[in-house]
Scaffold this motif. Structure first.
Motif, short mmCIF file in Angstrom:
data_model
loop_
_atom_site.label_atom_id
_atom_site.label_comp_id
_atom_site.label_asym_id
_atom_site.label_seq_id
_atom_site.Cartn_x
_atom_site.Cartn_y
_atom_site.Cartn_z
N GLU A 165 -6.48 28.74 -4.31
CA GLU A 165 -6.06 28.32 -2.97
C GLU A 165 -6.94 29.00 -1.93
OE1 GLU A 165 -3.79 25.97 -2.47
OE2 GLU A 165 -3.57 25.84 -4.63
N MET A 166 -7.60 28.18 -1.09
CA MET A 166 -8.51 28.71 -0.10
C MET A 166 -8.26 28.07 1.26
SD MET A 166 -11.98 29.17 -2.30
CE MET A 166 -12.49 30.62 -1.38
N LEU A 167 -8.74 28.72 2.30
CA LEU A 167 -8.57 28.27 3.67
C LEU A 167 -9.94 28.09 4.29
CD1 LEU A 167 -6.68 27.77 6.11
CD2 LEU A 167 -6.86 30.22 6.58
N THR A 168 -10.17 26.93 4.93
CA THR A 168 -11.43 26.65 5.62
C THR A 168 -11.23 26.91 7.10
OG1 THR A 168 -11.93 24.96 3.98
CG2 THR A 168 -13.19 24.90 6.04
N VAL A 169 -12.09 27.76 7.66
CA VAL A 169 -11.96 28.20 9.05
C VAL A 169 -13.28 27.94 9.76
CG1 VAL A 169 -11.53 30.20 10.53
CG2 VAL A 169 -10.37 30.02 8.32
N LEU A 170 -13.23 27.26 10.92
CA LEU A 170 -14.41 27.11 11.76
C LEU A 170 -14.47 28.28 12.73
CD1 LEU A 170 -14.39 23.29 12.59
CD2 LEU A 170 -15.92 24.52 11.05
N LEU A 171 -15.69 28.79 12.94
CA LEU A 171 -15.88 29.97 13.77
C LEU A 171 -16.64 29.59 15.04
CD1 LEU A 171 -16.96 32.30 10.85
CD2 LEU A 171 -14.71 32.21 11.94
N PRO A 172 -16.00 29.69 16.20
CA PRO A 172 -16.70 29.40 17.44
C PRO A 172 -17.65 30.54 17.81
CG PRO A 172 -14.48 30.15 17.91
CD PRO A 172 -14.60 30.07 16.41
N ALA A 173 -18.60 30.26 18.69
CA ALA A 173 -19.50 31.31 19.16
C ALA A 173 -18.70 32.41 19.86
CB ALA A 173 -20.55 30.73 20.09
N VAL A 225 -8.89 24.90 9.74
CA VAL A 225 -8.93 23.44 9.82
C VAL A 225 -8.52 22.73 8.54
CG1 VAL A 225 -10.63 23.37 11.69
CG2 VAL A 225 -11.41 23.37 9.32
N ALA A 226 -8.64 23.39 7.38
CA ALA A 226 -8.36 22.68 6.13
C ALA A 226 -7.96 23.66 5.03
CB ALA A 226 -9.58 21.88 5.68
N ASP A 227 -7.19 23.13 4.09
CA ASP A 227 -6.81 23.87 2.90
C ASP A 227 -7.60 23.30 1.73
OD1 ASP A 227 -4.63 25.56 4.00
OD2 ASP A 227 -3.79 23.59 4.47
N LEU A 228 -8.10 24.20 0.90
CA LEU A 228 -8.93 23.83 -0.22
C LEU A 228 -8.28 24.34 -1.50
CD1 LEU A 228 -11.72 22.78 -1.31
CD2 LEU A 228 -12.56 25.11 -0.95
N MET A 231 -9.57 18.89 -0.77
CA MET A 231 -9.58 19.45 0.58
C MET A 231 -8.64 18.61 1.43
SD MET A 231 -12.64 20.23 3.25
CE MET A 231 -12.93 21.87 2.64
N VAL A 232 -7.69 19.27 2.07
CA VAL A 232 -6.74 18.59 2.94
C VAL A 232 -6.88 19.19 4.34
CG1 VAL A 232 -4.31 18.08 3.38
CG2 VAL A 232 -5.16 18.20 1.02
N TYR A 233 -7.27 18.33 5.29
CA TYR A 233 -7.40 18.79 6.67
C TYR A 233 -6.01 18.95 7.28
CZ TYR A 233 -12.40 18.67 7.10
OH TYR A 233 -13.73 18.97 6.97
N ARG A 234 -5.85 19.98 8.07
CA ARG A 234 -4.59 20.23 8.77
C ARG A 234 -4.48 19.32 9.98
NH1 ARG A 234 -3.65 26.71 8.70
NH2 ARG A 234 -3.58 26.88 6.43
N ARG A 249 -16.20 29.53 7.44
CA ARG A 249 -15.92 30.46 6.35
C ARG A 249 -14.78 29.87 5.53
NH1 ARG A 249 -15.10 35.26 9.17
NH2 ARG A 249 -12.94 34.70 9.45
N ILE A 250 -14.91 29.95 4.21
CA ILE A 250 -13.86 29.53 3.31
C ILE A 250 -13.45 30.77 2.53
CG2 ILE A 250 -13.21 28.01 1.41
CD1 ILE A 250 -15.42 26.08 2.38
N VAL A 251 -12.20 31.16 2.71
CA VAL A 251 -11.70 32.41 2.13
C VAL A 251 -10.43 32.15 1.33
CG1 VAL A 251 -12.64 33.81 4.01
CG2 VAL A 251 -10.33 32.93 4.20
N ALA A 252 -10.08 33.12 0.48
CA ALA A 252 -8.82 33.03 -0.24
C ALA A 252 -7.70 32.88 0.76
CB ALA A 252 -8.62 34.28 -1.10
N ALA A 253 -6.72 32.05 0.48
CA ALA A 253 -5.65 31.74 1.43
C ALA A 253 -4.94 32.99 1.93
CB ALA A 253 -4.66 30.77 0.81
N GLU A 254 -4.80 34.00 1.08
CA GLU A 254 -4.13 35.23 1.53
C GLU A 254 -4.96 36.00 2.52
OE1 GLU A 254 -5.16 35.46 -2.32
OE2 GLU A 254 -3.80 33.82 -2.01
#
Length: 181
Positions: free
Chosen positions: A22-30, A37-40, A50-53, A174-179
């Motif tokens: 279970e992973m979490l996809t996060v967009l990083l602004p400047a 944004v999405a769960d992987l 991949m499911v977009y939130r 960044r895609i990181v472990a959901a925890e």
């Protein structure tokens, strides 16, 4: 190496990275806070879903079709679902299918319509237990024609242009472990 052995090896490697997949996809602004944004979910043999939130996206009807967009004033960054076949399979060395699930278009918020030449492609790589990506500019008009049979990835290195931090609303992901959120 046969496909079964490769699948078991990939699952073993990816499950260690993903803490049960279970992973979490996060967009990083400047500037500002990261935007989840999405769960992987990484499954057996490197297959993934991949499911977009729904949140933080807002629906927009642009150029005669619906888009889910993130507000990053004065711009919008809109998800562009890849319209062709995608195996949705990754390995330790190959994250290409995942890159095609992370296609976006950028536009000025006050402009009508959307220009497919203003695309964003996140080139992915592994950094320890994390997958990171840098936004690259790409003309998404490449996707207007169905790729040749067997060519599931029509965007090549020659189609990509590096961007500076200020040139795009979300220069990194960044895609990181959901925890780990």
């Amino acid at each position: 190496m046969n496909r079964w052995i490769a699948g078991v090896l990939c699952l073993t490697l990816m499950s260690g990275m993903a803490h049960a997949g279970e992973m979490l996809t996060v967009l990083l602004p400047a500037r500002g806070e990261p935007v989840p944004v999405a769960d992987l979910a990484i499954e057996a043999y490197g297959r993934y879903q991949m499911v977009y939130r729904d949140a933080p996206f807002q629906p927009h009807f642009l150029s005669m079709r619906p888009f889910q967009c993130l507000a990053a004033p004065p711009k919008l960054q809109c998800h562009l679902p890849y319209p062709y076949a995608n195996d949705r399979r990754i390995t330790e060395e190959d994250l290409g299918d995942l890159e095609y699930d992370l296609l976006f278009l950028v536009k000025q918020a006050d402009e009508f319509g959307i220009d497919f030449w203003n695309g964003r492609y996140y080139r992915l790589r592994r950094e320890g237990d994390t997958i990171v990506g840098e936004a690259q500019a790409v003309d998404m008009n490449i996707l207007a024609s169905k790729p040749e049979a067997g060519d599931t990835r029509p965007i090549g290195d020659g189609d990509l242009t590096a961007l500076g931090m200020a040139e795009t609303p979300f220069p990194r992901l960044r895609i990181v472990a959901a925890e780990a959120k």
